[in-house]
Design a protein around this motif. Sequence first.
Motif, mmCIF file in Angstrom:
data_model
loop_
_atom_site.group_PDB
_atom_site.id
_atom_site.type_symbol
_atom_site.label_atom_id
_atom_site.label_comp_id
_atom_site.label_asym_id
_atom_site.label_seq_id
_atom_site.Cartn_x
_atom_site.Cartn_y
_atom_site.Cartn_z
ATOM 1 N N ARG A 7 0.835 -1.204 0.000
ATOM 2 C CA ARG A 7 0.000 0.000 0.000
ATOM 3 C C ARG A 7 0.869 1.253 0.000
ATOM 4 N NH1 ARG A 7 -4.106 1.083 4.897
ATOM 5 N NH2 ARG A 7 -2.139 1.112 6.065
ATOM 6 N N GLU A 8 1.893 1.274 0.833
ATOM 7 C CA GLU A 8 2.773 2.445 0.917
ATOM 8 C C GLU A 8 3.461 2.711 -0.412
ATOM 9 O OE1 GLU A 8 6.761 3.847 3.397
ATOM 10 O OE2 GLU A 8 5.488 2.241 4.189
ATOM 11 N N ALA A 9 3.948 1.671 -1.057
ATOM 12 C CA ALA A 9 4.644 1.834 -2.334
ATOM 13 C C ALA A 9 3.699 2.362 -3.409
ATOM 14 C CB ALA A 9 5.256 0.503 -2.771
ATOM 15 N N ASN A 10 2.483 1.851 -3.436
ATOM 16 C CA ASN A 10 1.544 2.303 -4.460
ATOM 17 C C ASN A 10 1.040 3.713 -4.191
ATOM 18 O OD1 ASN A 10 1.322 0.279 -6.493
ATOM 19 N ND2 ASN A 10 0.370 -1.064 -4.987
ATOM 20 N N GLU A 11 0.841 4.069 -2.937
ATOM 21 C CA GLU A 11 0.442 5.438 -2.630
ATOM 22 C C GLU A 11 1.532 6.419 -3.049
ATOM 23 O OE1 GLU A 11 -2.623 4.883 1.147
ATOM 24 O OE2 GLU A 11 -0.527 5.408 1.523
ATOM 25 N N LYS A 12 2.772 6.034 -2.826
ATOM 26 C CA LYS A 12 3.889 6.892 -3.237
ATOM 27 C C LYS A 12 3.923 7.032 -4.751
ATOM 28 C CE LYS A 12 8.934 7.340 -2.934
ATOM 29 N NZ LYS A 12 10.190 6.716 -2.432
ATOM 30 N N LEU A 13 3.710 5.924 -5.466
ATOM 31 C CA LEU A 13 3.712 5.962 -6.926
ATOM 32 C C LEU A 13 2.607 6.870 -7.451
ATOM 33 C CD1 LEU A 13 4.766 4.796 -9.643
ATOM 34 C CD2 LEU A 13 3.056 2.989 -9.393
ATOM 35 N N LEU A 14 1.413 6.743 -6.896
ATOM 36 C CA LEU A 14 0.305 7.586 -7.339
ATOM 37 C C LEU A 14 0.591 9.060 -7.070
ATOM 38 C CD1 LEU A 14 -1.104 4.848 -7.651
ATOM 39 C CD2 LEU A 14 -3.154 5.878 -6.641
ATOM 40 N N GLN A 15 1.155 9.349 -5.923
ATOM 41 C CA GLN A 15 1.475 10.740 -5.597
ATOM 42 C C GLN A 15 2.514 11.296 -6.559
ATOM 43 O OE1 GLN A 15 2.442 10.063 -1.411
ATOM 44 N NE2 GLN A 15 0.618 11.181 -0.787
ATOM 45 N N GLU A 16 3.463 10.484 -6.955
ATOM 46 C CA GLU A 16 4.479 10.918 -7.923
ATOM 47 C C GLU A 16 3.847 11.262 -9.274
ATOM 48 O OE1 GLU A 16 7.179 7.659 -7.969
ATOM 49 O OE2 GLU A 16 8.256 8.300 -6.164
ATOM 50 N N HIS A 17 2.711 10.619 -9.576
ATOM 51 C CA HIS A 17 2.004 10.897 -10.830
ATOM 52 C C HIS A 17 0.920 11.954 -10.658
ATOM 53 C CE1 HIS A 17 3.942 7.167 -12.225
ATOM 54 N NE2 HIS A 17 3.628 7.559 -13.447
ATOM 55 N N GLY A 18 0.854 12.557 -9.487
ATOM 56 C CA GLY A 18 -0.139 13.588 -9.256
ATOM 57 C C GLY A 18 -1.554 13.052 -9.118
ATOM 58 N N ILE A 19 -1.689 11.798 -8.737
ATOM 59 C CA ILE A 19 -3.000 11.157 -8.611
ATOM 60 C C ILE A 19 -3.421 11.163 -7.137
ATOM 61 C CG2 ILE A 19 -4.286 8.997 -8.927
ATOM 62 C CD1 ILE A 19 -2.251 8.358 -11.200
ATOM 63 N N PRO A 20 -4.610 11.652 -6.828
ATOM 64 C CA PRO A 20 -5.060 11.696 -5.426
ATOM 65 C C PRO A 20 -5.119 10.293 -4.814
ATOM 66 C CG PRO A 20 -6.493 13.021 -6.823
ATOM 67 C CD PRO A 20 -5.602 12.240 -7.742
ATOM 68 N N ILE A 21 -4.874 10.224 -3.529
ATOM 69 C CA ILE A 21 -4.981 8.960 -2.818
ATOM 70 C C ILE A 21 -5.984 9.100 -1.677
ATOM 71 C CG2 ILE A 21 -2.585 8.314 -3.349
ATOM 72 C CD1 ILE A 21 -1.958 8.954 -0.368
ATOM 73 N N ASN A 22 -6.482 7.974 -1.244
ATOM 74 C CA ASN A 22 -7.350 7.925 -0.074
ATOM 75 C C ASN A 22 -6.619 7.105 0.982
ATOM 76 O OD1 ASN A 22 -9.233 7.481 1.916
ATOM 77 N ND2 ASN A 22 -10.869 6.804 0.523
ATOM 78 N N PRO A 23 -6.029 7.747 1.977
ATOM 79 C CA PRO A 23 -5.239 7.019 2.969
ATOM 80 C C PRO A 23 -6.067 6.090 3.846
ATOM 81 C CG PRO A 23 -5.548 9.293 3.656
ATOM 82 C CD PRO A 23 -6.078 9.196 2.254
#
Length: 215
Positions: A7-23
């Motif tokens: 989960r942490e790795a994918n949230e970081k990846l999405l943030q790097e692409h400017g994609i919102p996340i839901n923690p």
Amino acid sequence: MTPEARREANEKLLQEHGIPINPHLPMIEDAGATTLRTEEELWGRLVALWGVVGTAMLRQNAFFKEYFSPLARRTLLTADEATFLFDDAPQEEDRIRFSWRLEAMMFLAWCAGLVDDPGMPAAPSSAEAILPLYPHDLGDAVMLREAIRVRPKEEILDWADRLYRLHWAVRDAHLNRREPPAGLNPGVVLEWHHAINWMIRYGDEDDWDAVGTDT
């Protein structure tokens, strides 16, 4: 990789692409609790999707009706797929819906080791790389079956977690009447998410038509 680390790795990846996340989204199950589809199941699903996508895209072409007429092949189709494929005059909305299944087919082709990592679901896929594996006559899809090598479970679970979060992002944008995040195609995200959830037996659902994509 643990579910937490995934989960942490994918949230970081999405943030790097400017994609919102839901923690607050939960983690997906770990590898020990997941049983992937078999190579035989994956083969059957890839054949079925080839049939409905071909029927949707190649109008006035009776090849797929003839190909799936034998009972052994017809049983590869879901009830919904069979109704569409054998309809002599399908509705336009059904043609559009089943043409989108190309995306599910191509993501399962990745799960099957037939294509390289697809990258972010940003643009429509092309089936050019795998079409030579399918029969061009009425013979069985032997070449496709022999080429399938299911990817490691960890790789598939990484994508299952990623698509869960990507689907939330595009659905949240839709519900709040915003444009989808840049670099994401909502239709592609949905089809890939459907495919990966079938692949990991999400909800223990065996009916392809009933596989959930809850976010």
